[in-house]
Design a protein around this motif. Structure first.
Motif, mmCIF file in Angstrom:
data_model
loop_
_atom_site.group_PDB
_atom_site.id
_atom_site.type_symbol
_atom_site.label_atom_id
_atom_site.label_comp_id
_atom_site.label_asym_id
_atom_site.label_seq_id
_atom_site.Cartn_x
_atom_site.Cartn_y
_atom_site.Cartn_z
ATOM 1 N N UNK A 45 0.850 -1.162 0.037
ATOM 2 C CA UNK A 45 0.015 0.035 -0.087
ATOM 3 C C UNK A 45 0.853 1.154 -0.094
ATOM 4 N N UNK A 46 0.295 2.273 -0.485
ATOM 5 C CA UNK A 46 1.063 3.621 -0.448
ATOM 6 C C UNK A 46 0.707 4.460 0.751
ATOM 7 N N UNK A 47 -0.112 4.068 1.596
ATOM 8 C CA UNK A 47 -0.223 4.695 2.854
ATOM 9 C C UNK A 47 -1.038 3.909 3.923
ATOM 10 N N UNK A 48 -0.788 4.126 5.177
ATOM 11 C CA UNK A 48 -1.498 3.530 6.365
ATOM 12 C C UNK A 48 -1.965 4.584 7.122
ATOM 13 N N UNK A 78 10.583 -1.446 -4.508
ATOM 14 C CA UNK A 78 10.887 -0.194 -3.793
ATOM 15 C C UNK A 78 9.714 0.522 -3.987
ATOM 16 N N UNK A 79 9.448 1.724 -2.972
ATOM 17 C CA UNK A 79 8.358 2.462 -3.099
ATOM 18 C C UNK A 79 8.474 3.546 -1.911
ATOM 19 N N UNK A 80 7.217 4.383 -1.856
ATOM 20 C CA UNK A 80 7.001 5.141 -0.614
ATOM 21 C C UNK A 80 5.872 4.660 -0.069
ATOM 22 N N UNK A 81 5.951 5.138 1.135
ATOM 23 C CA UNK A 81 4.633 5.015 2.033
ATOM 24 C C UNK A 81 4.380 6.139 2.840
ATOM 25 N N UNK A 82 3.107 6.462 2.983
ATOM 26 C CA UNK A 82 3.042 7.882 3.940
ATOM 27 C C UNK A 82 1.924 7.505 5.008
ATOM 28 N N UNK A 83 2.334 7.894 6.202
ATOM 29 C CA UNK A 83 1.439 7.615 7.404
ATOM 30 C C UNK A 83 0.533 8.756 7.414
ATOM 31 N N UNK A 84 -0.726 8.616 7.524
ATOM 32 C CA UNK A 84 -1.776 9.370 7.685
ATOM 33 C C UNK A 84 -2.376 9.363 8.876
ATOM 34 N N UNK A 85 -2.575 10.720 9.718
ATOM 35 C CA UNK A 85 -3.362 10.732 10.801
ATOM 36 C C UNK A 85 -4.468 11.743 10.893
ATOM 37 N N UNK A 134 5.149 10.904 13.174
ATOM 38 C CA UNK A 134 4.206 11.894 12.695
ATOM 39 C C UNK A 134 3.857 11.609 11.212
ATOM 40 N N UNK A 135 2.841 12.268 10.716
ATOM 41 C CA UNK A 135 2.330 11.945 9.408
ATOM 42 C C UNK A 135 3.496 12.475 8.390
ATOM 43 N N UNK A 143 6.099 3.175 14.119
ATOM 44 C CA UNK A 143 6.724 3.578 15.212
ATOM 45 C C UNK A 143 8.552 3.408 14.938
ATOM 46 N N UNK A 144 9.083 4.366 15.446
ATOM 47 C CA UNK A 144 10.407 4.335 15.359
ATOM 48 C C UNK A 144 11.204 4.879 16.728
ATOM 49 N N UNK A 145 11.852 4.097 17.306
ATOM 50 C CA UNK A 145 12.495 4.022 18.523
ATOM 51 C C UNK A 145 11.421 4.144 19.761
#
Length: 93
Positions: A7-10, A86-93, A65-66, A58-60
């Protein structure tokens, strides 16, 4: 279905809907799997060899953040050669 996609976002907001990032589709047919997710500064934020383990954003031990992240994956689908994606994924909040 004999393929997977990423997916490209979650939305890691704890509602148990689209909370993790990883392969979707015929995940059970994957072998030789590895995925790595990096932030915009090139820091490794997630790595796994288990296609059923999803990145929770999560990181550490802190929620990210988005933002957008880069991922690279390598895997073999049953009866096929190793694929590199390979690709990019965006966190959506």
């Amino acid at each position: 279905c004999n393929d997977v996609y990423f997916p490209s976002s979650f939305t890691p907001d704890g509602d148990h809907l689209n909370d993790g990032f990883g392969p979707v589709g015929d995940v059970g047919s994957l072998s030789n799997y590895t995925i790595a997710v990096f932030n915009r500064w090139g820091q490794l934020v997630f790595r796994s060899n288990d296609p059923f383990q999803k990145w929770d954003g999560r990181f550490i031990d802190k929620a990210s953040n988005m933002d957008s992240f880069v991922w690279v994956a390598s895997y073999r689908l049953y009866g096929k050669n190793i694929l590199n994606r390979k690709g990019t994924v965006t966190i959506i909040k």
